[in-house]
Design an enzyme around this catalytic site. Sequence first.
Site, PDB file in Angstrom:
ATOM      1  N   ASP A  64      41.630  25.983  32.905  1.00 17.64           N
ATOM      2  CA  ASP A  64      40.713  25.011  33.494  1.00 17.64           C
ATOM      3  C   ASP A  64      41.441  23.706  33.788  1.00 17.64           C
ATOM      4  O   ASP A  64      41.074  22.976  34.700  1.00 17.64           O
ATOM      5  CB  ASP A  64      39.525  24.782  32.555  1.00 17.64           C
ATOM      6  CG  ASP A  64      38.621  26.007  32.579  1.00 17.64           C
ATOM      7  OD1 ASP A  64      37.732  26.056  33.443  1.00 17.64           O
ATOM      8  OD2 ASP A  64      38.884  26.945  31.808  1.00 17.64           O
TER       9      ASP A  64
HETATM   10  O1  MRU Z   1      32.829  28.199  31.136  1.00 28.29           O
HETATM   11  P1  MRU Z   1      33.464  28.970  32.259  1.00 28.29           P
HETATM   12  O2  MRU Z   1      32.941  30.348  32.404  1.00 28.29           O
HETATM   13  O3  MRU Z   1      33.456  28.202  33.552  1.00 28.29           O
HETATM   14  O4  MRU Z   1      35.018  29.086  31.806  1.00 28.29           O
HETATM   15  C1  MRU Z   1      35.887  29.733  32.673  1.00 28.29           C
HETATM   16  C2  MRU Z   1      37.278  29.806  32.143  1.00 28.29           C
HETATM   17  O5  MRU Z   1      37.629  29.294  31.101  1.00 28.29           O
HETATM   18  C3  MRU Z   1      38.294  30.480  33.045  1.00 28.29           C
HETATM   19  O6  MRU Z   1      39.288  31.096  32.278  1.00 28.29           O
HETATM   20  C4  MRU Z   1      38.941  29.442  33.957  1.00 28.29           C
HETATM   21  O7  MRU Z   1      37.959  28.632  34.515  1.00 28.29           O
HETATM   22  C5  MRU Z   1      39.775  30.076  35.032  1.00 28.29           C
HETATM   23  S1  MRU Z   1      38.779  30.918  36.184  1.00 28.29           S
HETATM   24  C6  MRU Z   1      39.895  31.520  37.322  1.00 28.29           C
END
Ligand code: MRU
Length: 371
Positions: free
Chosen positions: A254
Amino acid sequence: MASSQDNTLQAICYKRGSLRLLDQRKLPLETAYLDIRDSTDGWHAIKDMVVRGAPAIAIAAALSLAVEVSNLDPFDGSISDAVSYLIMKLDYLVSSRPTAVNLSDAATKLKEVISKASDTASEAKNIFQAFIDAAEIMLEDDVASNKAIGSYGADFLYRHADDGSKKFSVLTHCNTGSLATAGFGTALGVIRALHTQGVLKRAYCTETRPFNQGSRLTAFELVHDNIPATLIADSAAAALMKDGRVSAVVVGADRVAANGDTANKIGTYSLALIAKHHNVPFFVAAPLTSIDLSLSSGQEIVIEERSPKELLHTRGGLGEQVAASGIAVWNPAFDVTPANLISGIITEKGVITKVDTEEFDIKDFVQKTAG
Ligand code: MRU
């Protein structure tokens, strides 16, 4: 492999003036799309995790505003009114969720497009058109960069498999596939590429409590694509690696700091510690839009905390109560894995590796691969 017109895995359905988002809270049992009419709908769809995954969040935000201004006619404001309008809405969208940098990175780039357009615009709608065009390009660029991540990642794993094995079993966490992006995926894109190249033995995906992106979304994508795969409880990862059944761990990101410290779904740090203990290479797969060079380390990354309901109830907080009433809850949505636990960062420009240090020099990599 499913045919191209099958949009089961399409999180974002967009055509000029219309945006529909797949309600990922209802997957895998129900496939339902929500009409997103404007940035307010976009903000709520991101906050409530109708759409989630760092790249998909950024693209959905930009396109929700593109739809809003596509349908704004007439706009009787001036060119500078149009510029302020878009900037205000972008700042509002960035406030939906704090950790994934792709959203604020997109907002910064779109503000540059808006300001450049205002130099030559003759009327307000020229600004809106420049914004719409730039937002639409994000959709295409994301798929292209995910396919590049997939191929660089698969090649790197293949060339660097230190046990000479020609078939790999890869463990992944959360969902980083088509549902988290505009298509193909990042870490799940590497798994797709290994499968297409015939060198994937098995994919393992964690449940990813409490929102179950692994059991609900990643398992859904792996089954959809007929990729040999096994779902495990988050707490089973150590035993799986101890058994020697994992060739590598590949996760998404992220926000990646300049030294390589990486924020990703809660539980990623635990997996990295276990991988280190069992000498399993641990990779982060992410587009350069997930890198935040303004942060020298992961200590500065803001970690979103989400509703206690996500732990107290099933279905990410939308189902029946399962936990004891009255218990306090701590529900961080992400954690930070330090660079010293990461073997490499797989990007659309190649794999970033460490040279004689415990940290990555991402600034240098970005400069060398720019353009
Ligand atoms: O809370 P989320 O579902 O948005 O978290 C998503 C993640 O942690 C993913 O691993 C990250 O955003 C990469 S998505 C290509």
